[in-house]
Design a protein around this motif. Structure first.
Motif, PDB file in Angstrom:
ATOM      1  N   TRP A 114       0.841  -1.204   0.000  1.00  0.00           N
ATOM      2  CA  TRP A 114       0.000   0.000   0.000  1.00  0.00           C
ATOM      3  C   TRP A 114       0.874   1.251   0.000  1.00  0.00           C
ATOM      4  O   TRP A 114       0.619   2.200  -0.751  1.00  0.00           O
ATOM      5  N   LEU A 115       1.906   1.271   0.827  1.00  0.00           N
ATOM      6  CA  LEU A 115       2.798   2.430   0.874  1.00  0.00           C
ATOM      7  C   LEU A 115       3.509   2.638  -0.464  1.00  0.00           C
ATOM      8  O   LEU A 115       3.659   3.778  -0.932  1.00  0.00           O
ATOM      9  N   GLN A 116       3.949   1.554  -1.087  1.00  0.00           N
ATOM     10  CA  GLN A 116       4.556   1.682  -2.404  1.00  0.00           C
ATOM     11  C   GLN A 116       3.559   2.246  -3.411  1.00  0.00           C
ATOM     12  O   GLN A 116       3.927   3.096  -4.240  1.00  0.00           O
ATOM     13  N   LYS A 117       2.342   1.790  -3.320  1.00  0.00           N
ATOM     14  CA  LYS A 117       1.316   2.199  -4.280  1.00  0.00           C
ATOM     15  C   LYS A 117       1.058   3.704  -4.231  1.00  0.00           C
ATOM     16  O   LYS A 117       0.781   4.334  -5.264  1.00  0.00           O
ATOM     17  N   VAL A 118       1.143   4.301  -3.045  1.00  0.00           N
ATOM     18  CA  VAL A 118       0.896   5.744  -2.918  1.00  0.00           C
ATOM     19  C   VAL A 118       2.181   6.557  -3.035  1.00  0.00           C
ATOM     20  O   VAL A 118       2.179   7.763  -2.789  1.00  0.00           O
ATOM     21  N   GLY A 119       3.282   5.910  -3.398  1.00  0.00           N
ATOM     22  CA  GLY A 119       4.498   6.638  -3.717  1.00  0.00           C
ATOM     23  C   GLY A 119       5.434   6.918  -2.572  1.00  0.00           C
ATOM     24  O   GLY A 119       6.347   7.748  -2.706  1.00  0.00           O
ATOM     25  N   ALA A 120       5.268   6.226  -1.435  1.00  0.00           N
ATOM     26  CA  ALA A 120       6.186   6.426  -0.316  1.00  0.00           C
ATOM     27  C   ALA A 120       7.543   5.792  -0.629  1.00  0.00           C
ATOM     28  O   ALA A 120       7.649   4.826  -1.393  1.00  0.00           O
ATOM     29  N   ASP A 121       8.580   6.345  -0.022  1.00  0.00           N
ATOM     30  CA  ASP A 121       9.946   5.814  -0.125  1.00  0.00           C
ATOM     31  C   ASP A 121      10.174   4.941   1.108  1.00  0.00           C
ATOM     32  O   ASP A 121      10.433   5.443   2.207  1.00  0.00           O
ATOM     33  N   VAL A 122      10.054   3.626   0.946  1.00  0.00           N
ATOM     34  CA  VAL A 122       9.980   2.702   2.076  1.00  0.00           C
ATOM     35  C   VAL A 122      11.307   1.973   2.288  1.00  0.00           C
ATOM     36  O   VAL A 122      11.850   1.356   1.371  1.00  0.00           O
ATOM     37  N   THR A 123      11.802   2.050   3.518  1.00  0.00           N
ATOM     38  CA  THR A 123      12.873   1.176   3.982  1.00  0.00           C
ATOM     39  C   THR A 123      12.249   0.218   4.989  1.00  0.00           C
ATOM     40  O   THR A 123      11.563   0.657   5.922  1.00  0.00           O
ATOM     41  N   ALA A 124      12.458  -1.080   4.796  1.00  0.00           N
ATOM     42  CA  ALA A 124      11.790  -2.076   5.632  1.00  0.00           C
ATOM     43  C   ALA A 124      12.814  -3.018   6.260  1.00  0.00           C
ATOM     44  O   ALA A 124      13.809  -3.383   5.632  1.00  0.00           O
ATOM     45  N   PHE A 125      12.531  -3.415   7.498  1.00  0.00           N
ATOM     46  CA  PHE A 125      13.477  -4.188   8.311  1.00  0.00           C
ATOM     47  C   PHE A 125      12.723  -5.335   8.965  1.00  0.00           C
ATOM     48  O   PHE A 125      11.734  -5.110   9.681  1.00  0.00           O
ATOM     49  N   SER A 126      13.182  -6.555   8.737  1.00  0.00           N
ATOM     50  CA  SER A 126      12.463  -7.704   9.289  1.00  0.00           C
ATOM     51  C   SER A 126      13.302  -8.959   9.160  1.00  0.00           C
ATOM     52  O   SER A 126      14.263  -9.007   8.386  1.00  0.00           O
ATOM     53  N   LEU A 127      12.919  -9.986   9.906  1.00  0.00           N
ATOM     54  CA  LEU A 127      13.451 -11.313   9.675  1.00  0.00           C
ATOM     55  C   LEU A 127      13.012 -11.813   8.302  1.00  0.00           C
ATOM     56  O   LEU A 127      12.129 -11.230   7.661  1.00  0.00           O
ATOM     57  N   ALA A 128      13.601 -12.899   7.854  1.00  0.00           N
ATOM     58  CA  ALA A 128      13.157 -13.542   6.616  1.00  0.00           C
ATOM     59  C   ALA A 128      11.695 -13.967   6.769  1.00  0.00           C
ATOM     60  O   ALA A 128      11.190 -14.117   7.890  1.00  0.00           O
ATOM     61  N   PRO A 129      10.983 -14.156   5.669  1.00  0.00           N
ATOM     62  CA  PRO A 129       9.570 -14.558   5.766  1.00  0.00           C
ATOM     63  C   PRO A 129       9.383 -15.742   6.704  1.00  0.00           C
ATOM     64  O   PRO A 129      10.143 -16.731   6.634  1.00  0.00           O
ATOM     65  N   PRO A 130       8.367 -15.687   7.577  1.00  0.00           N
ATOM     66  CA  PRO A 130       8.224 -16.705   8.621  1.00  0.00           C
ATOM     67  C   PRO A 130       7.584 -18.004   8.164  1.00  0.00           C
ATOM     68  O   PRO A 130       7.603 -18.989   8.908  1.00  0.00           O
ATOM     69  N   THR A 131       6.990 -18.026   6.976  1.00  0.00           N
ATOM     70  CA  THR A 131       6.314 -19.229   6.494  1.00  0.00           C
ATOM     71  C   THR A 131       6.641 -19.444   5.020  1.00  0.00           C
ATOM     72  O   THR A 131       7.083 -18.536   4.323  1.00  0.00           O
ATOM     73  N   GLN A 132       6.400 -20.657   4.565  1.00  0.00           N
ATOM     74  CA  GLN A 132       6.407 -20.976   3.142  1.00  0.00           C
ATOM     75  C   GLN A 132       5.101 -21.690   2.824  1.00  0.00           C
ATOM     76  O   GLN A 132       4.807 -22.718   3.423  1.00  0.00           O
ATOM     77  N   PRO A 133       4.316 -21.137   1.905  1.00  0.00           N
ATOM     78  CA  PRO A 133       4.494 -19.884   1.162  1.00  0.00           C
ATOM     79  C   PRO A 133       4.277 -18.670   2.059  1.00  0.00           C
ATOM     80  O   PRO A 133       3.941 -18.806   3.234  1.00  0.00           O
ATOM     81  N   ASN A 134       4.404 -17.465   1.481  1.00  0.00           N
ATOM     82  CA  ASN A 134       4.187 -16.237   2.229  1.00  0.00           C
ATOM     83  C   ASN A 134       3.814 -15.125   1.261  1.00  0.00           C
ATOM     84  O   ASN A 134       4.117 -15.180   0.066  1.00  0.00           O
ATOM     85  N   LEU A 135       3.149 -14.103   1.786  1.00  0.00           N
ATOM     86  CA  LEU A 135       2.691 -12.997   0.951  1.00  0.00           C
ATOM     87  C   LEU A 135       3.862 -12.201   0.403  1.00  0.00           C
ATOM     88  O   LEU A 135       3.818 -11.700  -0.729  1.00  0.00           O
ATOM     89  N   PHE A 136       4.919 -12.048   1.185  1.00  0.00           N
ATOM     90  CA  PHE A 136       6.070 -11.248   0.780  1.00  0.00           C
ATOM     91  C   PHE A 136       6.609 -11.706  -0.568  1.00  0.00           C
ATOM     92  O   PHE A 136       6.883 -10.889  -1.455  1.00  0.00           O
TER      93      PHE A 136
END
Length: 357
Positions: free
Chosen positions: A27-49
């Motif tokens: 959503w943030l990308q869609k409205v043109g925000a400049d996003v830096t994101a920090f997280s562990l690797a995706p927690p499941t397989q499959p995953n939305l990411f």
């Protein structure tokens, strides 16, 4: 939510590889925000990411919020003006299995971010996402208000209560001047939507069982929860962040509930039955013999404050939220490797949601 507010704005997001964080990142990308994101690797397989190509169009950093130095460096280098903190251990059942790790992520991780904010002068506002489980359970089933006592009889719920207390302490101790960033917490009801594959959550468990032609056993079919589509909660977080950046933003630096209308407070059994009807094809559910977890029988949220002060309102009924969720999963199971298609479908659902006045 005002899309022009976000265009070109620097945003730091934790938890973007999780279900809710991935939807917010898109959503943030869609409205043109400049996003830096920090997280562990995706927690499941499959995953939305991965399924919806969330990494495209943002700076994605794989890291652990329990690592203060890595988190503080990523935040500082992002030069963000707004922070959304969604990274967490978010499963009640996992809290029983990994209680110490749950507190380390949900409390220590939050404190790490709050302390990093003290040394990041670019930040104007931060939304710390906790949970509707942070409250002391209501004995009479009445909807919970932001001023009701915090509590938690299981490790997950208690860790979220502690995160609320820590945020309030940092706000009063370190973020109380006119030049300080405005810090708010958000407590949302049970969110549903496409792309959640976590274990021990009703919708992912239902979808996995239906797709495998298996019967899902319901632990607590009579338990009442505040069900809402993930976009409802995220719209609340976005609107809250906008208000925190207003000239009078300090008055919004507090806790907020984001929950459905009364009709969205449904039992687990009602939600499961509606999902079975939407899936079709002989989808089956049954009631399990017992449940080891200490879960609240009735959890209702009162979101009147957000209605009155933020102008936030739910857009989709419970039935619409369930329909959109099942549509997403049916599309994924039809072509599980087509990430471009799922990216487009996820953005289309955001478009449909935001087109409602």
């Amino acid at each position: 939510m005002n899309p022009s507010f976000w265009k070109g704005r620097r945003v730091f997001l934790t938890g973007h590889t999780g279900f809710k964080g991935a939807w917010l990142a898109l959503w943030l990308q869609k409205v043109g925000a400049d996003v830096t994101a920090f997280s562990l690797a995706p927690p499941t397989q499959p995953n939305l990411f991965e399924s919806a190509q969330v990494a495209q169009g943002l700076t994605s950093i794989i890291g652990d919020i329990r690592d203060y130095d890595a988190l503080a460096t990523a935040l500082s280098e992002s030069r963000a003006s707004i922070v959304f903190h969604l990274a967490a251990q978010a499963i009640v059942a996992e809290g029983y299995r990994f209680a110490r790790d749950t507190f380390a992520s949900n409390l220590t991780g939050t404190v790490n971010l709050l302390d990093a904010l003290r040394d990041c002068p670019t930040v104007e506002a931060a939304v710390i996402v906790t949970s509707d489980k942070c409250y002391m359970p209501s004995q009479d089933g009445k909807p919970l208000h932001e001023t009701d006592p915090l509590g938690g009889k299981d490790p997950y719920s208690a860790s979220k209560s502690c995160a609320e207390i820590a945020t309030a302490a940092w706000r009063e101790s370190f973020f109380h001047t006119s030049a300080s960033p405005r810090i708010a917490t958000a407590r949302a009801g049970n969110v549903i939507g496409g792309g959640d594959w976590a274990a021990h959550r009703l919708l992912p468990d239902l979808v996995r069982a239906f797709a495998a032609d298996q019967t899902l056993m319901l632990r607590m079919p009579d338990a009442i929860r505040p069900w809402q589509h993930v976009l409802e909660a995220l719209s609340g977080y976005l609107v809250l962040a906008q208000h925190l950046c207003d000239s009078d933003g300090a008055r919004f630096a507090r806790s907020w509930n984001f929950g459905p209308a009364d009709a969205g407070h449904l039992t687990v059994g009602e939600v499961a039955a509606r999902c079975a009807d939407l899936w079709g094809g002989g989808a089956r559910i049954e009631v399990a013999a017992g449940n080891f977890q200490k879960e609240t029988k009735s959890l209702r949220l009162d979101a009147a404050l957000a209605h009155q002060e933020l102008g936030w309102r739910p857009h989709w009924s419970a039935d619409e939220a369930l329909r959109r969720t099942l549509d997403w999963y049916l599309a994924w199971y039809a072509q599980p490797g087509d990430t471009s298609r799922m990216h487009a479908l996820t953005l289309a659902q955001i478009d449909d949601y935001t087109s409602i006045p």
